[in-house]
Enzyme design. Structure first.
Site, PDB file in Angstrom:
ATOM      1  NE  ARG A  50      -2.918   0.426   3.346  1.00 40.39           N
ATOM      2  CZ  ARG A  50      -2.236   0.627   4.487  1.00 40.39           C
ATOM      3  NH1 ARG A  50      -1.509   1.707   4.664  1.00 40.39           N
ATOM      4  NH2 ARG A  50      -2.287  -0.261   5.462  1.00 40.39           N
ATOM      5  CE1 TYR A 102     -16.737  11.421 -15.971  1.00 39.94           C
ATOM      6  CE2 TYR A 102     -15.499  11.431 -13.916  1.00 39.94           C
ATOM      7  CZ  TYR A 102     -16.325  10.783 -14.818  1.00 39.94           C
ATOM      8  OH  TYR A 102     -16.740   9.499 -14.544  1.00 39.94           O
ATOM      9  CG  ASP A 174      -8.782  16.287 -14.832  1.00 46.87           C
ATOM     10  OD1 ASP A 174      -8.056  15.686 -15.657  1.00 46.87           O
ATOM     11  OD2 ASP A 174      -9.845  15.828 -14.394  1.00 46.87           O
ATOM     12  CE  LYS A 199     -11.656   8.474 -19.016  1.00 43.54           C
ATOM     13  NZ  LYS A 199     -11.759   7.905 -17.718  1.00 43.54           N
TER      14      LYS A 199
HETATM   15  O1  P1T Z   1     -12.552   7.253 -14.374  1.00 45.25           O
HETATM   16  P1  P1T Z   1     -11.407   7.727 -13.559  1.00 45.25           P
HETATM   17  O2  P1T Z   1     -10.099   7.101 -13.903  1.00 45.25           O
HETATM   18  O3  P1T Z   1     -11.700   7.688 -12.093  1.00 45.25           O
HETATM   19  O4  P1T Z   1     -11.212   9.287 -13.938  1.00 45.25           O
HETATM   20  C1  P1T Z   1     -12.171  10.261 -13.701  1.00 45.25           C
HETATM   21  C2  P1T Z   1     -12.010  11.425 -14.632  1.00 45.25           C
HETATM   22  C3  P1T Z   1     -11.343  12.552 -14.205  1.00 45.25           C
HETATM   23  N1  P1T Z   1     -11.158  13.619 -15.010  1.00 45.25           N
HETATM   24  C4  P1T Z   1     -11.618  13.621 -16.269  1.00 45.25           C
HETATM   25  C5  P1T Z   1     -11.410  14.832 -17.131  1.00 45.25           C
HETATM   26  C6  P1T Z   1     -12.301  12.522 -16.767  1.00 45.25           C
HETATM   27  O5  P1T Z   1     -12.743  12.569 -18.039  1.00 45.25           O
HETATM   28  C7  P1T Z   1     -12.527  11.389 -15.937  1.00 45.25           C
HETATM   29  C8  P1T Z   1     -13.276  10.203 -16.387  1.00 45.25           C
HETATM   30  N2  P1T Z   1     -14.080  10.445 -17.507  1.00 45.25           N
HETATM   31  C9  P1T Z   1     -14.893   9.524 -18.102  1.00 45.25           C
HETATM   32  C10 P1T Z   1     -15.066   8.268 -17.659  1.00 45.25           C
HETATM   33  C11 P1T Z   1     -15.586  10.011 -19.312  1.00 45.25           C
HETATM   34  O6  P1T Z   1     -16.086   9.214 -20.118  1.00 45.25           O
HETATM   35  O7  P1T Z   1     -15.618  11.235 -19.516  1.00 45.25           O
END
Ligand code: P1T
Length: 383
Positions: A50, A102, A174, A199
């Protein structure tokens, strides 16, 4: 490797060393929770996974290298990474956030952290000087998303970072939509960069993972303390997959950007399309800023059909064959989404419509397939 590498080499080698045991070129997947000690505290730098894991360390060094940062931290998801940043603050503290972001980020700030006494101001950051009215002695963080999801607005990181410094306020970006291939927020003056590595960084729609980078040692210590205390860390296999993804980031991003440019122009010229949101188009309101701040314009775009009803937009996304109707973005395969009912459904209708996320909006994550196949697919679906 000591030499400061150029970006397209740093994606492959940055922060990496060959495995000391057998010289394996890729870091092994250290699928272990714990590490043998010869005497209490007598270990080789790793005690419990962890806190640290060697595969995770390799990934954390890689992201730090390509974001021009000193420190990287990996998390179980993008939301876990954002959650860790917000946990730096106390009840009563105030955050100024991009208003168009988001849906999950909005949900975290409003449905989790408001309950813990944080005050969040959601602000249209198109004109940075308007932020001044939101600063007071409780302001601790400016949260920027750029390009924004899904409206593709561009926020001026450099100007807002200067404002943050002047008001003794941290600035976090972000960087999910851009990836460090297109922009490196720390170079523009930001303090913290966060990624949904799910992503573009991992890039193959096979991993959920989050990353943070910082250069300030004290900030790194505070974030690592929360990372270890709260424990939202990724497993070694996911770290390995993300690291593998990063090695081709520059190649994929180049094609994502080229394909998006062609898709944006195709849609803009299509008689059945009303509006295309992509910062590379000269009529995009933030085109000049995007040109200045980003290396290219990215692989994400949104559009609205001319017959502006929900039924038409749903029909288009259902008819696509190569674009898969799915949440998420940034993988090699093209995806289409309907933000109002999918990624941004957790935002109240009136709030999301205020930032432009209407029922007609369709979002595309343009992949790296042959561009002619993508355009033919859109053409048949829109027809
Ligand atoms: O899904 P995760 O890895 O927890 O990330 C969240 C997140 C944070 N910031 C941005 C700009 C994002 O686009 C996302 C996740 N977005 C999607 C799942 C989507 O389809 O837009």
């Amino acid at each position: 490797m000591d030499k400061k590498l150029r970006f397209n080499s740093a994606t492959i080698h940055g922060g990496q060393e060959h495995d000391k045991a057998y010289g394996s070129v890729m870091p092994p997947i250290y699928q272990t929770s714990t590490y043998a000690q010869t005497t209490p505290g007598g270990h080789k730098g790793y005690e419990y996974s962890r806190t640290h894991n060697p595969t995770r360390t390799a990934l954390e060094r890689s992201i730090a290298s390509i974001e021009n940062a000193k420190h990287g931290l990996a998390f179980a998801s993008g939301m876990a990474a954002m959650d860790t940043v917000i946990k730096l603050f106390q009840p009563g503290d105030e955050i100024i956030s991009t208003h168009d972001l988001y849906g999950g980020s909005y949900r975290l700030l409003t449905q989790i952290y408001k309950k813990y006494g944080l005050k969040i101001h959601f602000v249209n950051m198109e004109k940075p000087e308007t932020l001044v009215q939101y600063f007071n002695d409780k302001t601790r963080l400016i949260w920027i998303e750029t390009p924004t999801n899904p409206m593709m607005n561009i926020v001026d990181i450099r100007t807002i970072a200067e404002l943050g410094k002047a008001h003794d306020t941290l600035v976090a970006v972000d960087n999910t939509f851009a990836s460090p291939y297109l922009q490196k927020p720390l170079d523009l003056g930001a303090d913290i960069v966060m990624h949904s590595a799910t992503k573009y960084l991992a890039g193959h729609s096979d991993t959920v993972l989050g990353l943070i980078v910082v250069s300030d040692d004290e900030l790194q210590e505070k974030l690592a303390f929360i990372q270890n205390s709260s424990g939202a860390v990724p497993g070694p296999m996911d770290c390995f997959l993300t690291l593998r993804g990063i090695k081709t980031l520059h190649l994929r991003m180049q094609r994502h950007c080229e394909n998006s440019a062609a898709v944006a122009i195709f849609l803009q010229q299509h008689p059945k399309i009303k509006k295309v949101y992509w910062p590379g188009l000269v009529d995009h309101p933030n085109h000049e800023l995007a040109k200045n701040q980003m290396k290219a314009f990215g692989g994400m775009l949104s559009f609205v059909p001319k017959s502006g009803d929900l039924k038409t937009s749903i029909a288009i996304v259902e008819k696509l064959k190569i674009f898969t109707l799915a949440e998420s973005l940034g993988g090699v395969e093209s995806l289409a989404g309907h933000p109002a009912s999918m990624t941004h459904a957790s935002i109240p209708k009136a709030v999301r419509e205020k930032s432009g996320v209407g029922d007609q909006l369709i979002r595309l994550s343009v992949g790296v397939e042959d561009i002619l196949d993508l355009i033919e697919d859109l053409d048949q679906a829109i027809a």
